[in-house]
Design a protein around this motif. Structure first.
Motif, short mmCIF file in Angstrom:
data_model
loop_
_atom_site.label_atom_id
_atom_site.label_comp_id
_atom_site.label_asym_id
_atom_site.label_seq_id
_atom_site.Cartn_x
_atom_site.Cartn_y
_atom_site.Cartn_z
N VAL A 108 0.86 -1.19 0.00
CA VAL A 108 0.00 0.00 0.00
C VAL A 108 0.90 1.25 0.00
N GLN A 142 -2.98 2.96 -7.48
CA GLN A 142 -3.60 2.11 -6.45
C GLN A 142 -4.90 2.73 -5.92
N GLU A 144 -5.96 1.81 -2.81
CA GLU A 144 -5.82 1.81 -1.36
C GLU A 144 -4.54 2.56 -1.00
#
Ligand code: 13P
Ligand code: SF4
Length: 303
Positions: A108, A142, A144
Motif C-alpha cells: 500500500v 492504487q 488503497e
C-alpha cells in the motif's frame, strides 16, 4: 522612526549583504508578512525555495517548512528564526511508527502530508500539501493508500477521490477548534457571505463550506469579484493578507481562538538575529534528505 521601522531597515541591509530571501507563510504575523519577499501556502513556499537564486533562505514559518526548503535546496543555508517553531500535527507521526504500519499494509503506497518530518517523508512514496492532496492521490494507480498524519485532510481526500485511505490519527489542534456551530452562527449573521475552510478542519465543518481549500486557495478565492464577504475557517494570520489585498471586502474569522502558537514565535527581532548569527539553521542528514527529496519532487511533478 518607530522601533519596527529601525528593525525593518536593519533586516533589509542584512538581507542584501547575505544574499538572503525571506519566505513567509500565510499564518505569519502581519509585520512579518509585510517584510517578506514572498508570502504563500506550503506548496508555493516549497516551489519558491526550489527555484530561488538566493544563498540564504530565511524561513518564517514552522520547522517542517524550513526542512522542506532544505530538502529541495541543500546547497543553501536555511534559517529558521526560532527553532521551537514546530508543528503539533507533524509531531503526531514518527518514522518508526510509520515503518510498523507499513509492515501491516504491504504494497500500500504511503502519501505523507507535507506537515511531517524529513524522516517521515523519507519513508513515504509521495508527499502532498493541502492544495494538491486530491491530485496527488488521484495520480496513484492504487485504490488503497496509507495517508499520514492528518486524518481530517485524509477524510476530505477520500471523499473527493472515492479511494480507500487508511488514516493516521493525527490532527491540527488549531483547526480542531473550529466547530460547526461557529459557522452556523456566522451564516445566520452574514447570509450573503461565502464560507471557505481549510481541509485540516473536521468533516462536519467541511460540509458547511462553499469551498474546502488551502490558504493559497483562499487568497485566490477572495479575489473573485462576486465575493464581497467571506467567512474564513482557518488560522487567524491569513486575515491580514486577505484584508490587505482586498481592502473593500469583509473577512470574518470563524474562530478567533484558532491561532497557531508556533507560527507566532517568529518575530522581527528573531529574523534580524538569525541573519546576524547565521543560525539557527535547519538541515537534514544526506541519506534521509535524498529519500525525502524523492517524495517531495514526485509531488512537484504532479502539480
Ligand atoms: P497551507 O499549505 O494550506 O498553507 O497549510 C499549511 C498549514 O500548516 C495549515 O495548518
Ligand atoms: Fe501545524 Fe496546525 Fe500550526 Fe498548521 S496550524 S503549522 S498544522 S499546528
Amino acid at each position: 522612526m518607530d522601533n519596527n521601522s529601525a528593525l525593518r531597515d536593519k533586516i533589509q541591509s542584512l538581507k542584501n549583504k547575505r544574499k538572503a530571501v525571506i519566505l513567509a507563510h500565510n499564518y505569519q504575523p502581519g509585520e512579518i508578512q509585510d517584510i517578506a519577499d514572498f508570502v504563500g501556502d506550503s506548496l508555493e513556499l516549497s516551489q519558491q525555495a526550489a527555484k530561488t537564486e538566493a544563498d540564504v533562505i530565511v524561513f518564517c514559518g514552522v520547522h517542517f517548512m524550513a526542512e522542506t526548503a532544505f530538502i529541495l535546496s541543500p546547497q543553501k543555508t536555511v534559517l529558521l528564526p526560532d527553532t521551537h517553531a514546530g508543528c503539533f500535527m507533524a509531531d503526531m507521526v514518527t518514522a518508526e511508527k510509520l515503518r510498523v504500519k507499513k509492515k501491516e499494509l504491504p504494497g500500500v503506497p504511503v502519501v505523507c502530508y507535507v506537515n511531517s518530518s524529513a524522516e517521515v517523508k523519507a519513508e513515504s512514496d509521495i508527499c502532498c500539501t493541502s492544495s494538491n492532496a486530491v491530485k496527488v492521490v488521484e495520480s496513484l494507480p492504487q485504490q488503497e493508500i496509507l495517508f499520514v498524519p492528518d486524518q481530517y485532510l485524509g477524510q476530505w481526500v477520500a471523499s473527493q477521490t472515492g479511494k480507500k485511505l487508511h488514516l493516521w490519527p493525527g490532527f491540527c489542534p488549531t483547526h480542531a477548534r473550529i466547530l460547526p456551530r461557529h459557522i452556523l452562527e456566522l451564516k445566520q449573521k452574514y447570509p450573503q457571505a461565502k464560507v471557505v475552510v481549510h481541509p485540516e478542519c473536521r468533516p462536519e465543518v467541511d460540509a458547511l463550506a462553499d469551498a474546502v481549500i488551502s490558504t493559497g486557495g483562499m487568497i485566490r478565492y477572495a479575489q473573485q469579484p462576486q465575493v464581497r464577504q467571506m467567512i474564513v475557517g482557518t488560522e487567524m494570520g491569513i486575515i491580514h493578507r486577505l484584508q490587505k489585498e482586498n481592502p473593500g471586502k469583509e473577512f470574518i474569522p470563524v474562530c478567533p481562538q484558532a491561532v497557531c502558537v508556533n507560527m507566532k514565535l517568529i518575530t522581527l527581532e528573531k529574523i534580524l538575529w538569525c541573519m546576524e548569527d547565521m543560525r539557527p539553521s535547519v538541515s537534514v542528514p544526506e541519506e534521509i534528505r535524498l529519500r525525502a527529496q524523492n517524495a517531495v519532487e514526485r509531488m512537484l511533478e504532479v502539480v
